[in-house]
Scaffold this active site. Structure first.
Site, PDB file in Angstrom:
ATOM      1  N   HIS A  65       0.822  -1.218   0.000  1.00 19.58           N
ATOM      2  CA  HIS A  65       0.000   0.000   0.000  1.00 19.58           C
ATOM      3  C   HIS A  65       0.855   1.266   0.000  1.00 19.58           C
ATOM      4  CE1 HIS A  65      -3.338  -2.640   0.892  1.00 19.58           C
ATOM      5  NE2 HIS A  65      -4.180  -1.638   1.027  1.00 19.58           N
ATOM      6  N   ASP A 119      -7.143  -6.566   5.883  1.00 20.63           N
ATOM      7  CA  ASP A 119      -7.539  -5.843   4.688  1.00 20.63           C
ATOM      8  C   ASP A 119      -8.874  -6.415   4.233  1.00 20.63           C
ATOM      9  OD1 ASP A 119      -6.129  -3.971   2.417  1.00 20.63           O
ATOM     10  OD2 ASP A 119      -7.666  -5.324   1.635  1.00 20.63           O
ATOM     11  N   ARG A 379     -13.531   0.150  -5.523  1.00 19.44           N
ATOM     12  CA  ARG A 379     -14.213   1.194  -4.746  1.00 19.44           C
ATOM     13  C   ARG A 379     -14.153   2.519  -5.489  1.00 19.44           C
ATOM     14  NH1 ARG A 379     -11.949  -1.021   0.957  1.00 19.44           N
ATOM     15  NH2 ARG A 379     -13.654  -2.481   1.177  1.00 19.44           N
ATOM     16  N   SER A 535     -13.366  -0.324   4.046  1.00 17.30           N
ATOM     17  CA  SER A 535     -12.108  -0.974   4.411  1.00 17.30           C
ATOM     18  C   SER A 535     -12.126  -1.540   5.831  1.00 17.30           C
ATOM     19  CB  SER A 535     -10.963   0.018   4.287  1.00 17.30           C
ATOM     20  OG  SER A 535     -10.808   0.718   5.497  1.00 17.30           O
ATOM     21  N   ARG A 537      -9.688  -0.798   7.912  1.00 17.47           N
ATOM     22  CA  ARG A 537      -8.715  -0.007   8.688  1.00 17.47           C
ATOM     23  C   ARG A 537      -9.218   0.276  10.099  1.00 17.47           C
ATOM     24  NH1 ARG A 537      -9.660   4.802   4.397  1.00 17.47           N
ATOM     25  NH2 ARG A 537      -9.120   3.012   3.120  1.00 17.47           N
TER      26      ARG A 537
HETATM   27  C1  MIC Z   1      -8.794  -0.236   0.915  1.00 17.16           C
HETATM   28  O1  MIC Z   1      -8.923  -0.784  -0.173  1.00 17.16           O
HETATM   29  O2  MIC Z   1      -9.567   0.617   1.355  1.00 17.16           O
HETATM   30  C2  MIC Z   1      -7.602  -0.641   1.781  1.00 17.16           C
HETATM   31  C3  MIC Z   1      -6.667   0.496   1.794  1.00 17.16           C
HETATM   32  O3  MIC Z   1      -6.958  -1.739   1.209  1.00 17.16           O
HETATM   33  C4  MIC Z   1      -8.134  -0.987   3.168  1.00 17.16           C
HETATM   34  C5  MIC Z   1      -7.098  -1.213   4.187  1.00 17.16           C
HETATM   35  C6  MIC Z   1      -6.507   0.056   4.724  1.00 17.16           C
HETATM   36  O4  MIC Z   1      -7.208   1.047   4.891  1.00 17.16           O
HETATM   37  O5  MIC Z   1      -5.301   0.025   4.998  1.00 17.16           O
HETATM   38  C7  MIC Z   1      -9.052  -2.211   3.180  1.00 17.16           C
HETATM   39  O6  MIC Z   1      -9.651  -2.528   2.185  1.00 17.16           O
HETATM   40  O7  MIC Z   1      -9.218  -2.831   4.236  1.00 17.16           O
HETATM   41 FE1  SF4 Z   2      -4.926  -2.313  -2.331  1.00 11.55          FE
HETATM   42 FE2  SF4 Z   2      -7.266  -2.075  -1.043  1.00 11.55          FE
HETATM   43 FE3  SF4 Z   2      -6.997  -1.241  -3.568  1.00 11.55          FE
HETATM   44 FE4  SF4 Z   2      -6.956  -3.805  -3.072  1.00 11.55          FE
HETATM   45  S1  SF4 Z   2      -8.655  -2.414  -2.733  1.00 11.55           S
HETATM   46  S2  SF4 Z   2      -5.556  -2.710  -4.421  1.00 11.55           S
HETATM   47  S3  SF4 Z   2      -5.903  -3.902  -1.124  1.00 11.55           S
HETATM   48  S4  SF4 Z   2      -5.959  -0.400  -1.768  1.00 11.55           S
END
Ligand code: MIC
Ligand code: SF4
Length: 646
Positions: A65, A119, A379, A535, A537
């Site tokens: 990331h 994640d 997303r 996410s 997080r």
């Molecule tokens: C995301 O796609 O939003 C992330 C970044 O991968 C997050 C994890 C994070 O916020 O570090 C997730 O999907 O859990």
């Molecule tokens: Fe990385 Fe989250 Fe995006 Fe997947 S959705 S590529 S884990 S930031």
């Protein structure tokens, strides 16, 4: 009565509770994964638990990331994670090796095993028949220490796939169709199980695209059977020995059934700003676009890249479009380089990015103001791209690639004949970017490398007798963790520094929130339905904890975020009558008398008194024996420390 595949795997891992839908069950976890943006905190938590070596069958720490490294912070985190991994028995996937979910599927996942990852897209592993679940970092830390992982025993939804996809219609279109049917909250409390003869026509990377984006349904996880196609994939990864055949019993009983005829699907797109805002590519065709980004854990497999290379070969990206491509792993990138497809991508004008999350999490490649960006990601929440007014459409690699050439939204079925794209018989195997841990006898020789940005876990406190605090913020429906704790290139480097990252908490909704919350000292947040979607997080709970938030009262929660609030010792409450949402405004003084005694007594309906408006509001406080003790202790870390002492 026959069993679903989900039930078979969960029952084989059941260590606590009874297998009754809706009740809490504890399962044994075989594998864990972390990524770097949630990993530093997870490993600080693991260290705080005082367990010397991980007790799982396989734990892997990925760096994917935070790879922009525009200051010392990211690199310091990488070194910290690498040293912790080496010492405590965790495999370390170095930056450059690829996106955690893609690499885990290729190199570590095993059908029938359980995996939790810090994640939310960990369900990618469901593509090879794993029960793979996204969780908060603290839950992953506990599982690494051999602790049980708790979930609500899920309902199981059968998605019966019929027929075969038409040319240029992709796996991405299948999951977009499921999102159209179920919406971003349709999967809460459920596992989505794919069955039917249509399954046979989907390769493992295609299945993984579908299970990956099941996260956007709010589902606990998604899963495909492990069949001959899975065996072929694992054989090509030189891991055939881990394959086992797994499927639901023919007479399995499901809670819900959805039928999808693959042959009737058309190319789709998720329009701004939600993954369930679906239109057909045909409806959108002709719309001028500014940017195309191909990659992410949803669509960065070799198969995806070969399709893109085929479409781009011998052509040039439209002059008004910027095209970036991030192959998902070193394996994918190397194979593209060796078979010449990489040269086709470069020749067409694609901007090749490293094998990492990159633009998906706002790490570079933010679109221009009001820019229309087609992305193969999962997303499209407002502002997530780094451009507040960016308009993000989620599409298949096929739609993305053809549109990059034409400069307008284009239905890929206009390309012409589609050749057959096949997975190779053998993937290129080179695990030289995965560092194994040292032997246990040498672990004391490993020094943990801690940079100055790494700050300890925030202060927690046991639940107080009474909560008597103002409402510091009121937000609406479908608030994502990207609203609560935004990411992107500027904020992500602060993931291991809760005091610093808290300054950005909720600033997408209200730029004054952090200051106000701090001035108030303690407070409650009010929200709508599906609060905390997106996410995993835990920072979306830890930052509010640091800012003095004692309780969050909403219409409904998303699964992982609710667990993260409990783990942080923040009381999760829901309205008994959703209309009472209108009876609280920001600034109102709210009191929950004798909350501690009531929680101890196991009362599930509490009363919030809005002292400003002189109204009594009944709220649900649904805690199990375990989550009750966690809340009383002030969070999972304190609870676990206490339990380890006893
Ligand atoms: C995301 O796609 O939003 C992330 C970044 O991968 C997050 C994890 C994070 O916020 O570090 C997730 O999907 O859990
Ligand atoms: Fe990385 Fe989250 Fe995006 Fe997947 S959705 S590529 S884990 S930031």
């Amino acid at each position: 009565m026959g069993l679903t595949l989900t039930e078979k795997i969960l029952k084989a891992h059941l260590v606590e509770g009874e297998f009754v839908k809706g009740q809490e069950i504890g399962i044994k976890i075989d594998q864990t994964l972390t990524q770097d943006a949630t990993g530093t905190m997870a490993y600080l938590e693991f260290e705080a638990m005082g367990v010397p070596r991980v007790k799982t069958e396989r734990s892997v720490a990925y760096i994917d990331h935070n790879t922009l490294q525009s200051g010392f912070e990211n690199a310091d985190d990488h070194r910290f994670i690498s040293s912790v991994a080496k010492k405590h028995g965790i495999y370390f996937s170095r930056p450059g090796n690829g996106i955690c979910h893609q690499v885990h599927l290729e190199r570590f996942g095993i059908p029938g095993k359980t995996l939790i990852g810090s994640d939310s897209h960990t369900p990618t592993g469901g593509g090879i028949g794993m029960i793979a679940i996204g969780a908060g970092g603290l839950d992953v830390a506990v599982a690494m220490g051999g602790g049980t992982y708790y979930i609500t025993c899920p309902k199981v939804v059968k998605v019966e796939l019929k027929g075969k996809l038409s040319p240029w219609v992709a796996a991405k279109d299948v999951i977009l169709e499921v999102l159209r049917i179920l919406s971003v909250k349709g999967g809460v409390g459920k596992v989505i199980e794919y069955c039917g003869e249509g399954v046979k026509s989907l390769s493992v990377p295609e299945r993984a695209t579908i299970t990956n984006m099941g996260a956007e349904l709010g589902a606990t996880t998604s899963i495909f059977p492990s069949d001959e196609i899975t065996r072929e994939f694992l054989k090509a990864q030189k891991r055939e020995e881990v394959w086992t055949e797994l499927s639901a019993d023919a007479d399995a009983v499901y809670d819900e059934v959805i039928e999808i005829d693959l042959s009737k699907l058309v190319p789709l797109a998720a329009c701004p700003h939600s993954p369930d805002n679906i239109k057909t590519a045909e409806e959108l065709s002709g719309m001028k676009i500014d940017q195309v980004c191909i990659g992410s854990c949803t669509n960065s497999s070799l198969l995806d890249m070969l399709k893109v290379a085929h479409i781009l070969k011998g052509k040039t990206v439209h002059p008004d479009v910027s095209l970036s491509i991030a192959p998902g792993s070193k394996q994918v990138l190397t194979m593209l380089a060796e078979n010449g497809a990489l040269a086709d991508l470069i020749a067409a004008g694609a901007r090749i990015l490293e094998s990492a999350c990159g633009p998906c999490i706002g790490m570079g490649q933010s679109p221009n103001s009001k820019g229309i960006s087609l992305r193969t990601f999962n997303r499209n929440f407002e502002g997530r791209s780094g451009t507040k007014d960016g308009q993000i459409y989620l599409v298949s690699p096929e739609t993305a690639a053809i549109s990059a050439l034409t400069g307008v939204f284009t239905d890929p079925r206009t390309i012409g004949d589609m050749p057959e794209f096949k997975l190779p018989e053998t993937f290129l195997i080179n695990d030289n970017m995965v560092e194994p841990p040292v032997d246990e006898k040498d672990m004391d020789k490993v020094e943990i490398l801690r940079g100055p940005n790494i700050k300890p876990f925030p202060q927690t406190s046991p639940l107080s007798d009474t909560i008597d605090v103002p409402c510091s913020l009121k937000v609406g429906d479908n608030i994502t963790t990207d609203h609560i704790m935004p990411a992107g290139a500027k904020i992500l480097p602060l993931r291991s520094n809760i005091p610093a990252i808290s300054e950005h908490c909720f600033t997408v909704c209200d730029k004054d929130f952090p200051k106000r919350a701090k001035e108030l000292g303690q407070s409650i947040i009010i929200g709508g339905s599906n609060y905390g979607q997106g996410s995993s997080r835990e920072h979306a709970a830890l930052a509010p904890l640091y800012l003095g938030v004692k309780a969050v009262l909403v219409k409904s929660f998303a699964r992982i975020h609710r667990a993260n609030l409990i783990n942080a010792g923040i009381l999760p409450l829901t309205f008994v009558n959703e209309n009472d949402y209108d009876n609280i405004n920001e600034g109102d003084n709210l009191e929950i008398k004798n909350v501690k005694a009531d929680v101890v007594a196991g009362k599930t309906t509490l009363t919030v008194v809005n002292k400003t408006k002189d109204i009594e509001i009944p709220v649900l406080c649904e805690l199990t024996g375990r989550t009750k003790d966690i809340i009383l202790a002030g969070g999972l870390l304190d609870y676990t420390r206490e339990s380890l002492k006893n």
